[in-house]
Design an enzyme around this catalytic site. Structure first.
Site, PDB file in Angstrom:
ATOM      1  N   LYS A 420       0.785  -1.138  -0.044  1.00  0.00           N
ATOM      2  CA  LYS A 420       0.060  -0.066  -0.205  1.00  0.00           C
ATOM      3  C   LYS A 420       0.910   1.375   0.103  1.00  0.00           C
ATOM      4  O   LYS A 420       0.821   2.216  -0.756  1.00  0.00           O
ATOM      5  CB  LYS A 420      -0.862   0.036   1.151  1.00  0.00           C
ATOM      6  N   GLU A 426      10.552  -4.698   4.432  1.00  0.00           N
ATOM      7  CA  GLU A 426      10.619  -6.244   4.009  1.00  0.00           C
ATOM      8  C   GLU A 426      10.698  -6.051   2.692  1.00  0.00           C
ATOM      9  O   GLU A 426      11.176  -6.847   1.975  1.00  0.00           O
ATOM     10  CB  GLU A 426       9.769  -6.949   4.871  1.00  0.00           C
ATOM     11  N   ARG A 482      -5.124  -4.599   6.006  1.00  0.00           N
ATOM     12  CA  ARG A 482      -5.695  -6.089   6.151  1.00  0.00           C
ATOM     13  C   ARG A 482      -7.192  -6.121   5.741  1.00  0.00           C
ATOM     14  O   ARG A 482      -7.957  -7.251   5.888  1.00  0.00           O
ATOM     15  CB  ARG A 482      -5.849  -6.243   7.879  1.00  0.00           C
ATOM     16  N   GLU A 567      -4.808  -6.966  14.726  1.00  0.00           N
ATOM     17  CA  GLU A 567      -4.047  -5.583  14.308  1.00  0.00           C
ATOM     18  C   GLU A 567      -5.379  -4.639  14.572  1.00  0.00           C
ATOM     19  O   GLU A 567      -5.044  -3.350  14.763  1.00  0.00           O
ATOM     20  CB  GLU A 567      -3.660  -5.556  13.068  1.00  0.00           C
ATOM     21  N   HIS A 598      -4.683 -33.770  17.350  1.00  0.00           N
ATOM     22  CA  HIS A 598      -3.691 -34.350  17.941  1.00  0.00           C
ATOM     23  C   HIS A 598      -2.395 -33.562  18.307  1.00  0.00           C
ATOM     24  O   HIS A 598      -1.328 -33.991  18.595  1.00  0.00           O
ATOM     25  CB  HIS A 598      -2.951 -35.431  16.737  1.00  0.00           C
ATOM     26  N   LYS A 726       9.213  -0.866  14.157  1.00  0.00           N
ATOM     27  CA  LYS A 726       9.762  -0.570  12.635  1.00  0.00           C
ATOM     28  C   LYS A 726      10.837   0.618  12.946  1.00  0.00           C
ATOM     29  O   LYS A 726      11.830   0.487  12.205  1.00  0.00           O
ATOM     30  CB  LYS A 726       8.719   0.069  11.748  1.00  0.00           C
TER      31      LYS A 726
HETATM   32  O1  F6P Z   1       2.876  -4.095   9.881  1.00  0.00           O
HETATM   33  C1  F6P Z   1       2.100  -2.976   9.467  1.00  0.00           C
HETATM   34  C2  F6P Z   1       1.404  -2.778   8.251  1.00  0.00           C
HETATM   35  O2  F6P Z   1       1.229  -1.739   8.094  1.00  0.00           O
HETATM   36  C3  F6P Z   1      -0.027  -3.564   7.958  1.00  0.00           C
HETATM   37  O3  F6P Z   1      -1.134  -3.087   8.662  1.00  0.00           O
HETATM   38  C4  F6P Z   1       0.113  -3.607   6.496  1.00  0.00           C
HETATM   39  O4  F6P Z   1      -0.584  -4.597   6.071  1.00  0.00           O
HETATM   40  C5  F6P Z   1       1.354  -4.202   6.351  1.00  0.00           C
HETATM   41  O5  F6P Z   1       2.338  -3.431   7.260  1.00  0.00           O
HETATM   42  C6  F6P Z   1       2.178  -3.963   4.915  1.00  0.00           C
HETATM   43  O6  F6P Z   1       1.988  -2.458   4.724  1.00  0.00           O
HETATM   44  P1  F6P Z   1       2.082  -2.006   2.970  1.00  0.00           P
HETATM   45  O7  F6P Z   1       1.155  -2.714   2.125  1.00  0.00           O
HETATM   46  O8  F6P Z   1       2.135  -0.454   3.037  1.00  0.00           O
HETATM   47  O9  F6P Z   1       3.714  -2.693   2.363  1.00  0.00           O
END
Ligand code: F6P
Length: 760
Positions: A420, A426, A482, A567, A598, A726
C-alpha cells in the site's frame, strides 16, 4: 475549597454551596438545555462565593462526560463545555452517582435511585464506579421497566415493592456489593427495609456533590459496565441447558443466504445473556457506527480516513461516497484493469520477455499485502488448475525469497510487488533482490516492464522503483491493509483462478455486507458473533480465541485472522484516547482440524483455561476421495459435542469398570479421565468451499471484528502499535553496519547487537 452543587432534575434545578445549608432552586423541564442551567445558576447565585462546581445530571456519565442526552430534558448536554461556560473547574456526575456518594457509609455499596427511571451507581471505598444496570434484562423486561415509575404503575405498590427488593438483591449479588442504598422519590413508599438495604434521600445529593471534591480523583468509569454482564452468564452446565431446552439449537442458529449456517448454541449463553449483549450493542452504537462506515464517514479517526473496503465489493448500483465523491467508477476501473491484465496473462497474450508464457507469479508483500491473497489462493486451490502457479514471499529473511526463486525461471516468472505504502522495509528489500535476480539473468532493463507490476496507492514510489504507471494497479487510502484483499491486492488471486472466480468472491462478500447492513441485530450473524467475542474476551475472561477450520485449504485462515483481529482490536485506548478498562482483542490462533486434535486439543478439553472456539466445516468437499469427507465432518462435530458435554466422574468410572479395572485402579485413573465439558464452540457450516462462500466467510469475520471494536469504542482501523518496532529496527540495522561496538541502547540490546556483529 468552596463548592457549588447543582442538582439538575426533571422539574427543578437545586443549588447549594459550601457557605450555608440554604438551598435554592429554579425550574427545569422538557426542552431544558445546559445554557439554561448556566443562566439559571448565574442568576440565582450572584451573592454566593464558590471556587468550583459539581453538577449532577440525569444521564449516563463516563469520565466526567455526559454520554447520552437526558430523556426528560432538552438536548445539547453531550459535549457541552461546562468549565468554559462557568470559567471554573467543574465535576460532572450522574445524578444517582451524586446521591450515592452522599449516602456512602464505607465499603462497597450499590445505590438504586427509584424515580421515574432507575438510577444506578456503585461506590467502592468512597470511589464512584459508573454503572448502567437499568437497561439489563429482568423478568423478560428491564430493571428500569419494573423498578421505575412504569413498574410501580403496572404492578401496583405491593408487587412493585417485591420486585424492587428482589431486583436489588440480584443486582447487589451481580456487582458484589456489601449493601444497597435505595434513594430517589419512590423510596418513601417503603415503611421498612430488610437487612442489608438502607434508605437514602434526595438531600444526600448535595453531600455527594461536596464529597466529589474531597476525593483526589473520581473513579467513575474505572470499571466497565461490561463487567456487570457477568450476572447473565448461565449458572447451569451446557449439558443441562440442552437437556432442559430441546429448542436450544434452533434458538441459537443463524442462516445467511442459502449456504451459510451458524450454530452458536454450544456457547456459554442463555436467552438472558443474549438479550443483555444485544442491549449492549444498541447502547454502544454498533449500528450507528456501521451506518457511518457505509456512508464513508472518516471513522478511522486517528488517520482521518474513511473505511470503505465494502465499496470494493459493492455489486449493487448504489453509489459509495467518500469525501462527497462516488468512488464506484474508480473501483470499477481498477477491477477492469485487473480483469484485462489477468486474462492476458492466463490466455498467453501477455508473455515474458522471451515470448514464453508466464507460468509462475511471485507476490512480494507483507501483512495485508500478503496474508489475504496468500490465504485465498490456497483456499481456492480447486479453481487454480488452468492459471500460473502462485508463490508468496513476505519475510525479509532471505531464505523466503531464495527458496522460492530456486525452482523458477526469470523468463516465465511475473512479480507482483504489493505494498500500500511502497515503503515497507521487508517488501522493498525483497523487491530489490528479486529485480537483481531477474536482471542478472535477463540482462535487459527493458524486460522489467514485462515481469514486474506494482500494486500500491503510492505512484511516486512505484515510479522511483522503476515500474511504469501502466504496470501499476491502484487502490486508495480508504482501504486498510488488512481489508485490502478485495482491491488490486487480489491480483495474484485473479491470475491464479481467473477474474470470474475472483468476482464471485466479491459477490459473496457483498451478500454478507448487505446482511450486516440490514439484518436486525437478533439475526445479524457478524454482530452476534462479535457480541460473543466481546462476551468471552471482556466478560468471561477468555484470553484467546481458536479458529479451527476442518478444511485443509483454509490452512492460512488463522494467520489471516490474526492480523484482521489483533491488528484491528489489539488496542488499549478508546477513540477518545482514554484507557479501555476491559480486556480487548483476544489472542487468535488455530490450525486445521483434524491436525489440531492431535496437538493442542488436550488443553481445550482438559486444560485450565477458557478458550472460545470457531469450528468451520463444509457440508461437501471438492475431493471425492473414499470416505475422507465423512470422517472429517464426523471429527469436527464430535469435537464440539465433546467440548460441550464432557465426561462426568460417574461416566469415567463406569467405563473403567467395564474394562474390569480394580477399585483402586479406578480411583487412581478416574480424575484423569474426567472431562469437565461446558467448553464453548461455534460451528460455522457452508455448503462447499467455493469463491462465493469464501467471500461470505471473510466478510463475516471482518464485520465480527468491526462489532467488537464498536462495542469497545476503539478505532479498529489504525495500527500504531506496529510503528515503534519499525523505527527501532531502522536504528539497529544502522548499528549493525557501523564500525566498533554499539553503546547507545540498553545493556541487553547493546550486548546482542555486538554479539551479532562479532559473529558476522
Ligand atoms: O505491519 C503493519 C502494516 O502496516 C500492515 O497494516 C500492513 O498490512 C503491512 O504493514 C504492509 O504494509 P504495506 O502494504 O504498506 O507494505
Amino acid at each position: 475549597m468552596r463548592v457549588l452543587v447543582v442538582d439538575v432534575g426533571g422539574t427543578h434545578v437545586k443549588l447549594m454551596h459550601s457557605g450555608s445549608p440554604e438551598a435554592r432552586k429554579f425550574d427545569s423541564g422538557d426542552g431544558f438545555t445546559p445554557q439554561q442551567v448556566v443562566a439559571g445558576v448565574n442568576a440565582n447565585t450572584a451573592d454566593w462565593k464558590y471556587d468550583a462546581l459539581t453538577i449532577g445530571i440525569p444521564s449516563p456519565v463516563l469520565r466526567g462526560a455526559v454520554m447520552e442526552e437526558p430523556w426528560n430534558l432538552g438536548t445539547g448536554w453531550v459535549g457541552f463545555d461546562w468549565a468554559a461556560a462557568f470559567g471554573k473547574p467543574v465535576r460532572i456526575l450522574n445524578d444517582a452517582a451524586m446521591q450515592a456518594l452522599g449516602s456512602d457509609e464505607g465499603g462497597r455499596m450499590l445505590f438504586l435511585g427509584l424515580g421515574s427511571g432507575l438510577g444506578t451507581a456503585l461506590v467502592d471505598d468512597g470511589r464512584i464506579v459508573a454503572l448502567e444496570l437499568a437497561h439489563l434484562p429482568y423478568r423478560d423486561q428491564t430493571f428500569e421497566d419494573l423498578l421505575g415509575q412504569r413498574g410501580l404503575k403496572a404492578l401496583g405498590e405491593a408487587e412493585w415493592k417485591k420486585a424492587v427488593l428482589e431486583g436489588a438483591e440480584l443486582l447487589r449479588a451481580a456487582v458484589a456489593a456489601e449493601y444497597v442504598v435505595l434513594g430517589g422519590g419512590n423510596v418513601r413508599l417503603f415503611e421498612s427495609l430488610p437487612e442489608g438495604v438502607r434508605r437514602g434521600g434526595n438531600d444526600k445529593a448535595f453531600e455527594g456533590g461536596f464529597r466529589a471534591w474531597d476525593q483526589p480523583e473520581i473513579a467513575d468509569g474505572a470499571t466497565s459496565p461490561l463487567e456487570s454482564l457477568k450476572a447473565f452468564a448461565p449458572r447451569e452446565h451446557l449439558r443441562e441447558l440442552f437437556a432442559r431446552d430441546p429448542a436450544r439449537a434452533e434458538r441459537f442458529f443463524l442462516t445467511v443466504g442459502a449456504h451459510l449456517f451458524i450454530d452458536y448454541s454450544k456457547n456459554l449463553i442463555t436467552t438472558d445473556s443474549m438479550t443483555a449483549l444485544i442491549t449492549l450493542a444498541r447502547k454502544t452504537g454498533v449500528e450507528a457506527l456501521r451506518d457511518q462506515m457505509f456512508a464513508g464517514a472518516p471513522i478511522n479517526s486517528t488517520e482521518q480516513r474513511a473505511v470503505m473496503h465494502v465499496a470494493l465489493r459493492n455489486r449493487s448500483k448504489r453509489p459509495m461516497m467518500v469525501d462527497g465523491r462516488d468512488v464506484m467508477p474508480e473501483v470499477r476501473a481498477a477491477l477492469d484493469h485487473m480483469r484485462a491484465f489477468s486474462e492476458s496473462v492466463r490466455n498467453g497474450t501477455r508473455t515474458g520477455y522471451t515470448g514464453l508464457r508466464i507460468t509462475d507469479v511471485v507476490n512480494i508483500g507483507i501483512g495485508g499485502s500478503d496474508l489475504g491473497p496468500a490465504m485465498v489462493a490456497q483456499a481456492m486451490t480447486p479453481y487454480a488448475h488452468d492459471g500460473p502457479r502462485t508463490h508468496f514471499v513476505s519475510n525479509v529473511d532471505g531464505a523466503h525469497l531464495a527458496d522460492t526463486l530456486r525452482s523458477l525461471h526469470p523468463a516465465t516468472t511475473l512479480f507482483t510487488i504489493a505494498s500500500k505504502t511502497f515503503t515497507t522495509q521487508e517488501t522493498m528489500a525483497n523487491a530489490r533482490s528479486a529485480r537483481e535476480w531477474f536482471l542478472a539473468r535477463a540482462k535487459d532493463q527493458a524486460a522489467i516492464a514485462k515481469h514486474f507490476v506494482a500494486i500500491s496507492t503510492n505512484d511516486a514510489e512505484v515510479r522511483k522503483f522503476g515500474i511504469a504507471p501502466e504496470n501499476m494497479f491502484v487502490f486508495w487510502d480508504w482501504v486498510g491493509g488488512r481489508y485490502s484483499l478485495w482491491s488490486s491486492i487480489g491480483l495474484p488471486v485473479c491470475l491464479a483462478i481467473g477474474y470470474g472466480h475472483f468476482e464471485q468472491i466479491l459477490d459473496g462478500a457483498h451478500e454478507m455486507d448487505e446482511h450486516f447492513r440490514t439484518a436486525p441485530i437478533e439475526q445479524n450473524a457478524p454482530i452476534i458473533l462479535g457480541l460473543l467475542g466481546v462476551w468471552y474476551a471482556s466478560v468471561l475472561g477468555a484470553a484467546s480465541h481458536a479458529v479451527l477450520p476442518y478444511e485443509q485449504h483454509l490452512q492460512r485462515l488463522p494467520a489471516y485472522l490474526q492480523q484482521l483481529e489483533m491488528e484491528s482490536n489489539g488496542k488499549r485506548v478508546d477513540r477518545a484516547g482514554h484507557a479501555v478498562v476491559v480486556e480487548t482483542s483476544p489472542v487468535v490462533w488455530g490450525e486445521p482440524g483434524t491436525n489440531g486434535q492431535h496437538a493442542f486439543f488436550q488443553l481445550l478439553h482438559q486444560g485450565t483455561r477458557l478458550v472460545s472456539t470457531d469450528f468451520l466445516v463444509g457440508i461437501e468437499s471438492h475431493d471425492q476421495l473414499g470416505d475422507h469427507h465423512r470422517l472429517l465432518v464426523a471429527n469436527c462435530l464430535a469435537q464440539t459435542e465433546a467440548l460441550m458435554r464432557g465426561k462426568t466422574d460417574a461416566e469415567a468410572r463406569e467405563e473403567l469398570t467395564a474394562q474390569r479395572l480394580s477399585g483402586a485402579a479406578i480411583d487412581e485413573l478416574a480424575p484423569h479421565k474426567v472431562f469437565p465439558g461446558n467448553r464453548p464452540s461455534t460451528t460455522i457450516m457452508y455448503r462447499k468451499l467455493g469463491p462465493r462462500s469464501l467471500g461470505m466467510l471473510l466478510a463475516l469475520y471482518e464485520h465480527r471484528v468491526f462489532t467488537m471494536g464498536a462495542v469497545w469504542q476503539i478505532n479498529s482501523f489504525d495500527q500504531w502499535g506496529v510503528e515503534l518496532g519499525k523505527q527501532l529496527a531502522a536504528t539497529v540495522a544502522k548499528d549493525l553496519l557501523a564500525a566498533g561496538d554499539t553503546a547507545s541502547h540498553d545493556s541487553s540490546t547493546n550486548h546482542l547487537i555486538n554479539l551479532a556483529k562479532h559473529r558476522a
